[in-house]
Scaffold this active site. Structure first.
Site: not given
Ligand SMILES: Cc1cc2nc3c(=O)[nH]c(=O)nc-3n(C[C@H](O)[C@H](O)[C@H](O)COP(=O)(O)OP(=O)(O)OC[C@H]3O[C@@H](n4cnc5c(N)ncnc54)[C@H](O)[C@@H]3O)c2cc1C
Ligand code: FES
Ligand code: FES
Length: 1365
Positions: A82, A274-275, A372, A812, A1094, A1275
């Site tokens: 991506c 990536t930036s 970092d 979900f 469920s 669940e």
């Protein structure tokens, strides 16, 4: 060199899966992901998935191979498609999941093992997982477990909880998979023999390695010889790719690059993208020209010098990592302190896919505060070698931040050629630190690089550098502090002064991402303290007599938490020996789509081939929380390229507002908006890019309306609720409060949760062209409601709308009503344009628009006796429903009905209110109110424990349901299995001996503490009314004997189709291979209930069984007549006898009811039980934690498929860890959701699962109400994640007890590092708070946490007069 001088566009040559691609018109804006999915060959390669588009989820992982002619080496590395511009691929070979293996050719061992080890549920993350593992194996055919776990750090899975994926991985690792430690005197591999219960035989094997094909590296695709030749023989020349809007230039020499930069100073240099990539995608930055310098030798140099290393700016971070690792093994320790510190940061920086492409130069030059590397490189006196047409120069890296904003030292014409990283010297110590919302693959909240040089042979500071990141907009230096401390001894006085100076010097404004300033400040001083300890300990090695080092109990804090491949065991009841070998029920059968998930052949909505004339839809959403729409100006948008039309509420032929409960659910906003993210209109265009570009040009004018209600408190203030409010009362609460020994009152706040299903909401609406028929392909768990809503919005009968669902990439609870509204948007557009319309929400839009789990406040008053017996509870629950009702009132009801969790409370009163606010409407989410209300219950349980001085487990035991009893709404229950689960969990986890060990550890460690907790669970199963649990199935037998099965359930990862095929196989007594499941559709099973609660397997299983039994009954006379015949004989005969070979099956549903007036009823059919014990370790200086071990025992009846069921328990448990400890939604004060992608919103990754993880299914459990005595399991496991929350609480309690802090304290959910740190008050938090009180703080808070998990203000007055040492 300028563009004028540039030749025409080049042919872009690269390979995909062994096939040559020659792209004549390569578009520099095109990323590999969309290219593969939309453009390549005649067939789209859709195995590579879109999950986020920003490098944060790993769903799009591919392998890139390149050839280096000088070294004649081929490099294979994983990358996120991506963020990979296709133009960067010149001369490279791309391997996608399709190139690894397929069912048509050969299923690769990685694919096979991932599937057979049950490593896929919804399957949407699986191709990405395959590619990460495959790439690792291409480089290391027998990897270490450390390499394996590192390879998966950049891949997210929302379903499995990672354990089965890691099980598959372990089969490739060289080392033993045993737990390496003999807990209870046993190793995990030895246990099975002992697991023979007196009566029951249990099994621990969910797959058999004997079936696996060996990994044979000689079978892999070779690097294309043509690319090798190209690389070796063709002189390298500058490449130009001209797109519609952008030009890509890839020079080959430094000279050329400098010319280009002089001519186009604003053009960015793109290496890993990536930036620059995320800036262009998500922040609207556009660059007409980009320069790709990766092929220039000077930028790739690796030079070892006497005093250090020089590394080219284009070196990838992975390469830097390898070089430093090698250097460390070769140089004496004294020289490698800088290298070690840089490596420390590189280990957790991004995922491997990011490190493989991101460049050293890019990380430095983008100067993000979250880099970092910059703090540690700056502190270490690294130098930058810059070049421009004006000449070359070398500057200290720290200079680029000298102005405090980091933007004026390097001129736009200058480029970074290389970076010099020096050796460390004698008497020099260097360290790097970081704290992030997740230990791996997460940008830091704060990081630091520190270096000290002592006068020879002393502890006198000769030179000191301290740099911080994450604090302000760029890396900052505590310059004054360092200057002041020169000449000082490295002792406690220095430390004290240093902390005060640092706090004074490092100014920290609030951050948009919402971390509290105080937390960052605490980290800033805590990091320095950690450095202080490290150096002190190192000085000891120099002269142990003069420098005795640090006390034993401080030493453990010098060790960072490491991610290890977890050891796990799963125990389930074995099948009866008498069961027919063909009968699959009770066996750990692989997911029916497992292999297809792993090969990328499983088709999701956006993988469907395009329909002739298809249009793409992009939504335009409200930017105001509550406002009148004054005007919508679509003129600019309509002029956009490829734009076809704009759809608004006026285009809805019939229903735009649906009334299912108290208030409308709205397709398009009409006249006013009620939340940020509400859909106002939609653009349809010939491509998704054109649609999105045009959507951004729609101008909407608003007039803000009052009030804007965002929080629960504001809703209470404005009396803004959805009706009805619910109350349950049992016993005599007021009277009971008068007789109790003690009363506690409190409140807990539980934040919302984003579903983060890996497949975003997706629809393809295809008008058929006659009789107003429309096919709607949609990612939903409720096709019938999609059909109903689409039909109502179009004003056609439901019989014209055919809704199809093959599978869903996770749901979900999030793909019910919300999917219906989105399907209606697409259908209205398709109706208006008479064209097929595809709507695939971006991750950001999905998170913004679709709501999630309800934020929750539970207020409670609990009366109890000194012996721990709880006599009375009076509680009020508030949930933030958002702007429309959806299921909010139901969620509130369920939270009341399930609030007792596992306890008998004789006198209980509770209210539940669904607040109506101006947030996106919240909706169903796994557990449906129970995870919140049971957390409240367990919180007051621990409160009672604190007050009585008894342990929480004692309070739990004392109050637990014990015999046949009634719930607070008078439903009978038999808690026998609850007690069994509790006792077994106690035993299996060796709770008491481990608790003693935890206490012992805590005595011996000051800055690290462990905590342990065991939590019971009663999870009632039921949907409240009969009609919601009816189900139907349709079974056809064809004359060749094959069976086509369908039912109303939706496959969203929970393995329902696999289980239904198991049921049909048992009933028809034929192998599973004869039975096929094609899709769930409203055309085959009408009016199916949602796959929720469920209940899917329970109810559809009954219907499938019914249909199969009908068929078998019809066949019985034929079978009786020819008992020795085969299935095919009987079917042939049946056909010839005109016996119908098609049957429907039906299940009427469970007889459930609830009378809210009376407060009693039978809303549930049965109960699941469970218990979980978790142990954690916290770092008191940072708030970081590690999940050490979890043991779960669950009663799920007789499991139809233990692999699937254990997968559900583990997956839900890990989602629960996310809910209770990590996942934090953050909003602006105006109600704009900030956390709109995996970069800001952290779901658990592979580093978050317990190091030891065991799940046992309770044996000999019967359930007369469900198919084959099973229980619905989807669940329940989520709540068990709260055992981690309470283990963390236990650890914090132990800190507070040791420090003499106030005994009563409250913790909110999620219990993040920030909150843990604040709760472990010490001299550092005290310093920060004192300082903060002195500072005049800006009142304009930038961020609002709608589930304010405000860290406790540490009770500084009760701090002991502790020393820092
Ligand atoms: C999902 C994700 C997770 C991440 N996690 C972390 C993390 O945990 N910690 C962390 O520190 N970072 C993290 N990052 C950031 C990442 O490390 C940086 O984006 C990366 O190092 C930049 O390198 P690049 O080659 O991709 O830069 P590009 O995007 O290609 O370019 C970045 C910028 O640097 C400039 N530039 C590049 N090279 C030169 C040069 N030689 N001379 C002059 N200018 C140059 C470009 O002009 C451009 O403006 C993460 C990024 C992503 C997408
Ligand atoms: S889609 Fe590429 S990393 Fe998420
Ligand atoms: S199986 Fe991993 S996201 Fe669903």
């Amino acid at each position: 060199m300028s563009l004028q001088g540039a030749a025409g566009t080049e042919e872009l040559i690269f390979y995909v899966n062994g096939r040559k691609i020659v792209e004549k018109n390569a578009n520099p804006e095109q990323m590999l992901l969309s290219y593969l999915r939309k453009r390549l060959f005649s067939v789209r390669l859709t195995g590579t998935k879109y999950g986020c588009g920003g490098g944060g989820c790993g769903a799009c992982t591919v392998m890139i191979s390149t050839y280096e002619p000088a070294s004649k080496k081929i490099r294979h590395y994983s990358a996120n498609a991506c963020l990979l511009p296709i133009c960067s691929l010149y001369g490279a070979a791309v391997t996608t999941v399709e190139g690894v293996g397929s069912t048509k050719t050969r299923v690769h061992p990685v694919q096979e093992r991932l599937a057979k080890c049950h490593g896929s549920q919804c399957g949407f993350c699986t191709p990405g997982m395959v590619m990460s593992i495959y790439t690792l194996l291409r480089n290391h055919p027998e990897p270490t477990s450390e390499q394996m776990i590192a390879a998966l750090a950049g891949n997210l899975c929302r379903c499995t909880g990672y354990r089965p994926i890691l099980d598959a991985c372990k089969t490739f690792c060289k080392e033993s998979v045993c737990c390496q430690r003999k807990a209870n005197g046993k190793c995990c591999l030895d246990q099975e023999d002992d697991l023979f219960d007196k009566e029951e035989k249990v099994s621990t094997r969910l797959f058999s390695t004997d079936e696996f094909q060996p990994l044979d590296p000689t079978q892999e695709l070779i690097f294309p010889p043509e690319l090798m030749r190209m690389s070796e023989n063709q002189p390298k020349r500058t490449l130009f790719f001209h797109g519609e809007r952008m030009t890509w230039i890839s020079p080959v020499s430094l000279d050329e690059l400098l010319d280009l930069k002089a001519a186009h100073p604003k053009a960015p240099l793109v290496v890993g993208n990536t930036s620059v990539g995320p800036e262009m995608k998500f922040r609207g930055v556009f660059h007409p020209i980009v320069i790709a310098p990766a092929r220039i030798p000077d930028l790739n140099v690796v030079k070892r010098m006497d005093d250090g290393l020089t590394l080219g700016a284009a070196c990838s971070l992975s390469l830097v990592k390898d070089i430093l690792t090698n250097a460390i093994s070769e140089y004496p320790e004294e020289k490698t302190k800088v290298f070690c510190a840089v490596l420390q940061q590189l280990r957790t920086l991004g995922g491997e896919q990011i490190r493989n492409v991101a460049s050293l130069g890019g990380n430095i030059i983008s100067r993000k505060s979250t880099s970092d590397l910059n703090p540690v490189l700056a502190a270490s006196n690294c130098m930058l070698n810059l070049a421009s047409r004006g000449g070359k120069r070398q500057i200290p890296l720290s200079d680029i931040f000298a102005d405090g904003v980091g933007n004026n030292t390097i001129t736009p014409e200058e480029i970074l050629v290389s970076v010099y990283i020096p050796h460390s010297r004698k008497g020099e110590y260097v360290s790097a630190f970081r704290q992030a919302p997740r230990r791996e693959n997460a940008l830091p909240i704060t990081n630091a690089g520190m270096r000290v040089l002592f006068e020879e042979g002393t502890d006198l500071i000769k030179d000191l550098s301290i740099f911080y990141g994450g604090a302000v907009s760029t890396t900052v230096c505590a310059k004054q502090t360092c200057r002041t401390l020169i000449g000082r001894h490295w002792n406690e006085q220095m430390l004290d002064e240093a902390c005060r100076l640092i706090l004074k010097e490092i100014a920290l404004p609030g951050s948009p991402s919402g971390e509290k300033v105080d937390y960052k400040k605490t980290l800033v001083v805590s990091f320095f303290y950690r450095f202080f300890l490290e150096v002190l300990q190192s000085l000891r090695t120099m002269d142990p007599c003069r420098y005795p080092g640090i006390p034993m109990e401080y030493r453990s804090v010098l060790q960072d938490f490491k991610t290890k491949i977890p050891q796990s065991i799963q125990i389930y009841q074995d099948i009866e020996p008498s069961q027919s070998p063909q009968d699959p029920v009770g066996r750990p059968i692989m997911h029916q789509s497992g292999i297809k998930h792993a090969t990328g052949e499983a088709v999701y909505i956006d993988d469907l081939p395009s329909v002739d004339g298809e249009l793409f839809l992009a939504v335009v959403t409200s930017s105001r929380a509550h406002a009148k729409i004054v005007s919508i100006d679509t003129s600019e948008a309509l002029k956009g390229p490829g734009v076809f039309d704009i759809i608004t509420a006026h285009d809805v032929p019939a229903t735009n507002e649906f009334y299912y409960s108290d208030g409308p659910e709205i397709i398009f906003a009409r006249n006013k908006v009620i939340c940020v993210g509400q859909i106002v209109c939609a653009v349809v265009a010939d491509s998704d890019i054109h649609a999105k570009e045009a959507a951004a040009k729609v101008k909407i004018e608003y007039e803000v309306l009052e009030p804007v209600i965002l929080t629960i408190e504001e809703a209470i203030k404005h009396n803004s609720f959805f009706e009805p409010k619910r109350k349950l009362e049992h016993g005599n609460v007021d009277q009971a409060f008068e007789t109790v020994d003690n009363i506690i009152e409190g409140e807990i706040r539980i934040g919302g949760q984003e579903h983060f299903y890996m497949e975003t909401q997706s629809v393809l609406a295809v008008p058929i062209g006659e009789d107003k028929e429309m096919d709607v392909y949609v990612s939903t768990q409720h096709p019938a409601i999609i059909q109903e809503m689409v039909a109502a919005s179009l004003g056609v009968p439901a019989n014209r709308i055919m809704c199809h669902v093959k599978r869903v990439g996770g749901a979900f609870g999030g793909k019910l009503l919300k999917a219906g509204l989105l399907a209606s948007v697409a259908a209205v557009a398709a109706n208006k344009t008479s064209r097929a319309v595809r709507l695939i929400l971006s991750r950001g839009d999905d998170m913004l628009i679709t709501g999630g789990r309800h934020p929750f406040i539970g207020k409670y008053k609990v009366g109890f006796m000194n012996d721990g017996r709880i006599r009375a509870v009076d509680a009020k629950y508030y949930i933030n429903g958002g702007c429309t009702p959806d299921d909010s009132v139901l969620v509130a009801e369920v939270s009341l009905l399930k609030m007792d969790n596992a306890y008998k409370i004789p006198n209980l009163r509770c209210w539940a209110y669904a607040c109506k606010t101006n947030l996106p409407s919240n909706t169903a989410f796994r557990g449906f109110g129970f995870p919140q209300s049971a957390l409240v219950t367990e919180t007051w349980i621990t409160g009672v424990a604190d007050k009585t001085g008894l342990s929480p487990e004692k309070i739990r035991e004392i109050n637990m349901y014990k015999e046949n009893e009634q719930t607070h709404f008078k439903q009978k229950l038999d808690p026998q299995n609850l007690i069994r689960c509790w006792n077994e969990c106690m035993e299996k986890s060796a709770y008491y001996s481990r608790k003693t060990a935890v206490n012992e550890f805590n005595k011996q460690n000051y800055w690290k503490k462990k905590g342990i907790a065991i939590v019971p669970m009663k999870f009632p199963f039921g949907l409240g009314t009969r009609y919601l649990s009816q189900a139907a199935a349709l079974v056809h037998i064809y004359t060749d004997g094959s069976v086509l099965l369908t039912h109303g359930g939706i496959e969203m990862g929970q393995g329902i189709h696999t289980k239904m095929i198991q049921v049909a196989s048992r009933e028809l007594n034929i192998p599973m291979s004869c039975i096929h499941f094609c899709e769930t559709s409203t055309t085959t099973v009408p009016n199916a209930c949602a796959s929720v609660g469920s209940a899917g397997t329970d109810v559809n299983g009954m219907a499938v069984k019914d249909a199969c039994q009908t068929l078998l009954k019809r066949l019985q006379p034929i079978i009786n007549k020819n008992p020795k015949g085969t299935w095919n004989d009987w079917i042939k005969e049946a056909f010839e006898q005109s016996v119908s070979l098609s049957a429907t099956g039906y299940f009427r549903g469970y007889n459930e009811n609830m009378d809210w007036e009376k407060g009693e009823g039978q809303p549930f059919t049965y109960f699941l039980y469970g218990a979980a014990c978790s142990e954690v370790e916290i770092n008191c200086l940072t708030g970081d934690h590690k999940n050490l071990r979890t043991d779960i025992v669950m009663d799920i009846g007789y499991s139809i498929n233990p692999a699937v069921d254990i997968g559900q328990i583990e997956g839900a448990f890990v989602q629960g860890i996310g809910l209770y400890t990590m996942e934090e939604l953050k909003y602006s004060p105006e109600g704009v959701l900030y956390t709109r992608g995996p970069d800001q919103y952290k779901i658990p990754a592979v580093c978050d699962i317990p190091e030891q993880f065991s799940v046992s299914l309770l044996s000999s459990s019967q359930n007369p109400y469900a198919i084959y005595s099973s229980k619905g399991i989807g669940e329940a496991g989520l709540f068990l994640g709260s055992s981690v929350f309470f283990a963390l609480r236990d650890a914090v309690t132990s800190v507070r007890n040791e420090r003499g802090l106030k005994k009563t304290f409250a913790l909110n959910s999620p219990l993040t590092a920030e909150q843990i740190r604040a709760s472990c008050a010490d001299d550092f938090t005290e310093m920060v708070i004192r300082r903060s009180l002195r500072e005049v703080r800006s009142t304009s808070a930038e961020t609002m946490l709608l589930h304010p998990c405000v860290p406790l203000t540490p009770v500084i007055t009760d701090l002991p007069s502790s020393h820092l040492l």
